[in-house]
Motif scaffolding. Structure first.
Motif, mmCIF file in Angstrom:
data_model
loop_
_atom_site.group_PDB
_atom_site.id
_atom_site.type_symbol
_atom_site.label_atom_id
_atom_site.label_comp_id
_atom_site.label_asym_id
_atom_site.label_seq_id
_atom_site.Cartn_x
_atom_site.Cartn_y
_atom_site.Cartn_z
ATOM 1 N N PHE A 39 0.835 -1.212 0.000
ATOM 2 C CA PHE A 39 0.000 0.000 0.000
ATOM 3 C C PHE A 39 0.868 1.261 0.000
ATOM 4 O O PHE A 39 0.659 2.178 -0.801
ATOM 5 N N ILE A 40 1.874 1.303 0.880
ATOM 6 C CA ILE A 40 2.750 2.479 0.955
ATOM 7 C C ILE A 40 3.560 2.626 -0.338
ATOM 8 O O ILE A 40 3.676 3.723 -0.906
ATOM 9 N N SER A 41 4.121 1.513 -0.816
ATOM 10 C CA SER A 41 4.947 1.557 -2.029
ATOM 11 C C SER A 41 4.136 2.022 -3.236
ATOM 12 O O SER A 41 4.623 2.799 -4.063
ATOM 13 N N LEU A 42 2.905 1.554 -3.339
ATOM 14 C CA LEU A 42 2.044 1.966 -4.444
ATOM 15 C C LEU A 42 1.799 3.467 -4.406
ATOM 16 O O LEU A 42 1.885 4.153 -5.432
ATOM 17 N N ILE A 47 2.809 9.141 -6.220
ATOM 18 C CA ILE A 47 3.208 10.526 -5.918
ATOM 19 C C ILE A 47 4.424 10.945 -6.745
ATOM 20 O O ILE A 47 4.458 12.045 -7.318
ATOM 21 N N PHE A 48 5.425 10.066 -6.846
ATOM 22 C CA PHE A 48 6.672 10.420 -7.519
ATOM 23 C C PHE A 48 6.682 10.042 -8.996
ATOM 24 O O PHE A 48 7.648 10.332 -9.698
ATOM 25 N N GLY A 49 5.636 9.389 -9.455
ATOM 26 C CA GLY A 49 5.565 9.042 -10.871
ATOM 27 C C GLY A 49 6.425 7.865 -11.265
ATOM 28 O O GLY A 49 6.865 7.782 -12.421
ATOM 29 N N TYR A 50 6.676 6.932 -10.320
ATOM 30 C CA TYR A 50 7.453 5.745 -10.653
ATOM 31 C C TYR A 50 6.584 4.769 -11.459
ATOM 32 O O TYR A 50 5.360 4.835 -11.437
ATOM 33 N N TYR A 51 7.242 3.848 -12.122
ATOM 34 C CA TYR A 51 6.547 2.846 -12.926
ATOM 35 C C TYR A 51 5.640 1.991 -12.041
ATOM 36 O O TYR A 51 6.027 1.574 -10.945
ATOM 37 N N ILE A 52 4.445 1.717 -12.516
ATOM 38 C CA ILE A 52 3.493 0.886 -11.768
ATOM 39 C C ILE A 52 3.001 -0.236 -12.670
ATOM 40 O O ILE A 52 2.506 0.005 -13.776
ATOM 41 N N SER A 53 3.147 -1.457 -12.197
ATOM 42 C CA SER A 53 2.665 -2.637 -12.917
ATOM 43 C C SER A 53 1.455 -3.192 -12.184
ATOM 44 O O SER A 53 1.554 -3.586 -11.015
ATOM 45 N N ILE A 54 0.315 -3.228 -12.847
ATOM 46 C CA ILE A 54 -0.916 -3.694 -12.220
ATOM 47 C C ILE A 54 -0.771 -5.132 -11.738
ATOM 48 O O ILE A 54 -1.092 -5.461 -10.587
ATOM 49 N N ILE A 55 -0.262 -6.006 -12.622
ATOM 50 C CA ILE A 55 -0.183 -7.428 -12.270
ATOM 51 C C ILE A 55 0.814 -7.665 -11.140
ATOM 52 O O ILE A 55 0.538 -8.413 -10.191
ATOM 53 N N ASN A 258 18.706 15.221 -3.727
ATOM 54 C CA ASN A 258 19.323 13.944 -3.376
ATOM 55 C C ASN A 258 18.456 13.131 -2.425
ATOM 56 O O ASN A 258 18.582 11.905 -2.354
ATOM 57 N N SER A 259 17.560 13.819 -1.688
ATOM 58 C CA SER A 259 16.679 13.109 -0.775
ATOM 59 C C SER A 259 15.707 12.211 -1.528
ATOM 60 O O SER A 259 15.186 11.237 -0.980
ATOM 61 N N ASP A 260 15.466 12.515 -2.784
ATOM 62 C CA ASP A 260 14.598 11.662 -3.598
ATOM 63 C C ASP A 260 15.180 10.252 -3.706
ATOM 64 O O ASP A 260 14.444 9.275 -3.861
ATOM 65 N N LYS A 261 16.508 10.139 -3.601
ATOM 66 C CA LYS A 261 17.156 8.835 -3.673
ATOM 67 C C LYS A 261 16.768 7.968 -2.488
ATOM 68 O O LYS A 261 16.812 6.738 -2.571
ATOM 69 N N ILE A 262 16.391 8.610 -1.389
ATOM 70 C CA ILE A 262 15.958 7.861 -0.212
ATOM 71 C C ILE A 262 14.662 7.118 -0.498
ATOM 72 O O ILE A 262 14.494 5.951 -0.138
ATOM 73 N N PHE A 263 13.725 7.800 -1.163
ATOM 74 C CA PHE A 263 12.462 7.156 -1.501
ATOM 75 C C PHE A 263 12.674 6.049 -2.530
ATOM 76 O O PHE A 263 12.007 5.016 -2.488
ATOM 77 N N ILE A 264 13.622 6.274 -3.448
ATOM 78 C CA ILE A 264 13.934 5.233 -4.427
ATOM 79 C C ILE A 264 14.526 4.026 -3.714
ATOM 80 O O ILE A 264 14.184 2.874 -4.006
ATOM 81 N N TYR A 316 15.247 1.419 -14.869
ATOM 82 C CA TYR A 316 14.655 2.758 -14.817
ATOM 83 C C TYR A 316 13.185 2.656 -14.429
ATOM 84 O O TYR A 316 12.413 1.946 -15.065
ATOM 85 N N ILE A 317 12.824 3.386 -13.370
ATOM 86 C CA ILE A 317 11.444 3.390 -12.892
ATOM 87 C C ILE A 317 10.757 4.720 -13.223
ATOM 88 O O ILE A 317 9.569 4.887 -12.966
ATOM 89 N N ALA A 318 11.515 5.650 -13.758
ATOM 90 C CA ALA A 318 11.002 6.928 -14.269
ATOM 91 C C ALA A 318 12.009 7.395 -15.317
ATOM 92 O O ALA A 318 13.014 6.720 -15.573
ATOM 93 N N VAL A 319 11.769 8.547 -15.907
ATOM 94 C CA VAL A 319 12.638 9.031 -16.983
ATOM 95 C C VAL A 319 14.086 9.126 -16.537
ATOM 96 O O VAL A 319 15.008 8.709 -17.241
ATOM 97 N N ASP A 320 14.322 9.669 -15.345
ATOM 98 C CA ASP A 320 15.690 9.865 -14.862
ATOM 99 C C ASP A 320 15.935 9.223 -13.507
ATOM 100 O O ASP A 320 16.862 9.594 -12.791
#
Length: 413
Positions: A39-42, A47-55, A258-264, A316-320
């Motif tokens: 739930f949290i990861s989804l 929020i951050f626009g990472y790749y989401i796979s339904i299955i 750089n804090s975005d790397k923490i969420f990644i 890659y889970i987003a463009v960059d």
């Protein structure tokens, strides 16, 4: 639309599970943890626009349900006397204090060894940067510091298992926290800190499992609050580590970036698993038969290297934005295929349920077995702890702790 509907279903499932759980046991915790993490990861991915796979969203939950189903099946056929087994715990605080002191000293030695590797004349930030560069170049790994980590991990399990008894060891706990924070900074790595938290939670869960602790509404609210506070604290500490890793002369915008790397680091692998799953699930023909899940053991016995693609390529889970795919779900599928994963997990769940319900008198064995299981589950959205021999070494240290300082036995009353 399907993503948001699934998000609502996950939220309702969390409310339902939290509502029906009134006693802490292994299977309840695993189910709650997995649903909560998905739930949290989804939502972080949304929020951050990472790749989401339904299955792939369903995979960790399906794996969890397959694994815990034997617990409920076996319990259904058992009588009340076997189900109601509880334990009493007696602590030898004198021996525990000595162990805590010795391990804290070992932790300090590990820190000094790490600093000495690059020179005491350097700043902490310089050491953190050099350590990070050396780690990614796969060179100059400080074995003394890594060995010290194994002792520290075991110590945090003991802290968790102490429960309220920890009040007699506040000074040792405070020093241990400072040591692990310092280790995280000088090694420029959050892994050791997160591992300590995983070991602590495991110890805390197990002491409540063995004592048959009852959870009322007040306890549930407190647990939720503690969980949220823990996430905030981990986030703040991780930001500090990032500052040292990228240098102290940073402006606020760079720190935030750089804090975005923490969420990644925390949640990106869930998204990366979705990328891997969608691109590879129909093309798995190079089955590794456990070499992914048990890499550390395989490397010791057979001299195997880590499986290609797990550690040396980025997804890659987003463009960059990119990360690796270490997750436990990938390891299991890569090792046994999708169908094999279900069979493997059901078998593991069956063995675990048999151990839980029929080996109740072998208390030390139960503690070690389920400590390995819970740490593996807690860390499963990052990697398999069975891949790291130093973590397996920690469980050996935990066993020594229990033989000498903590007596857990069936509560005959």
């Amino acid at each position: 639309m399907e993503i948001y509907l699934f998000n609502v279903v996950l939220f309702l499932a969390l409310i339902f599970v939290i509502n029906i759980i009134n006693i802490i046991n292994i299977e309840n915790f695993i189910l709650l943890y997995v649903i909560n993490w998905v739930f949290i990861s989804l939502n972080v991915s949304l929020i951050f626009g990472y790749y989401i796979s339904i299955i792939s969203l369903f995979v960790p939950i399906l794996f969890c349900l397959v694994f815990i189903s034997p617990f409920y099946i076996v319990r259904f056929f058992l009588n009340d006397n076997i189900r109601s087994v509880s334990y009493s715990t007696v602590y030898n605080n004198k021996i525990l204090s000595k162990y805590i002191t010795v391990i804290n000293i070992i932790g300090i030695v590990g820190i000094m060894s790490q600093i000495n590797q690059f020179g005491f004349g350097l700043s902490i930030s310089e050491i953190a940067i050099m350590t990070s560069e050396a780690r990614y170049a796969n060179e100059n790994v400080n074995k003394i510091q890594i060995l010290a980590n194994g002792f520290i991990f075991a110590l945090f399990f003991i802290y968790g298992f102490m429960g309220v008894e920890i009040k007699n060891h506040k000074k040792g706990l405070f020093l241990s926290i400072l040591i692990i924070l310092m280790i995280s900074i000088v090694t420029s790595s959050k892994a050791a800190l997160i591992m300590c938290i995983a070991f602590y939670i495991t110890g805390l869960i197990l002491i409540n499992v063995f004592s048959k602790s009852i959870i009322n509404l007040k306890h549930k609210i407190k647990l939720i609050i503690y969980f949220l506070l823990s996430l905030i604290i981990i986030l703040l500490v991780s930001i500090i580590i990032q500052i040292f890793r990228y240098g102290t002369n940073l402006d606020i915008s760079t720190i935030i970036y750089n804090s975005d790397k923490i969420f990644i680091y925390a949640f990106g692998q869930f998204s990366a698993f979705g990328v891997w799953f969608d691109n590879n699930i129909n093309y798995i023909d190079n089955i590794t038969y456990g070499n992914g899940l048990f890499t550390g053991i395989y490397s010791l016995i057979f001299g195997h290297q880590r499986v290609a693609g797990y550690y040396d390529t980025f997804t890659y889970i987003a463009v960059d934005k990119y990360t690796n795919v270490f997750t436990l779900s990938r390891f299991i599928i890569q090792d046994f295929t999708m169908l094999g994963a279900f069979l493997f997990l059901f078998f593991c769940g069956f063995i675990s349920s048999i151990i839980k319900f029929f080996f109740s008198r072998y208390v030390n064995f139960l503690i070690i077995y389920f400590s390995v299981l819970l740490v593996e589950v807690i860390f499963g959205f990052s990697t398999s702890i069975l891949s790291y021999n130093v973590v397996l070494f920690s469980f050996l240290i935990i066993y020594v702790f229990f033989i000498n300082s903590i007596k857990v036995s069936k509560d005959l009353n």
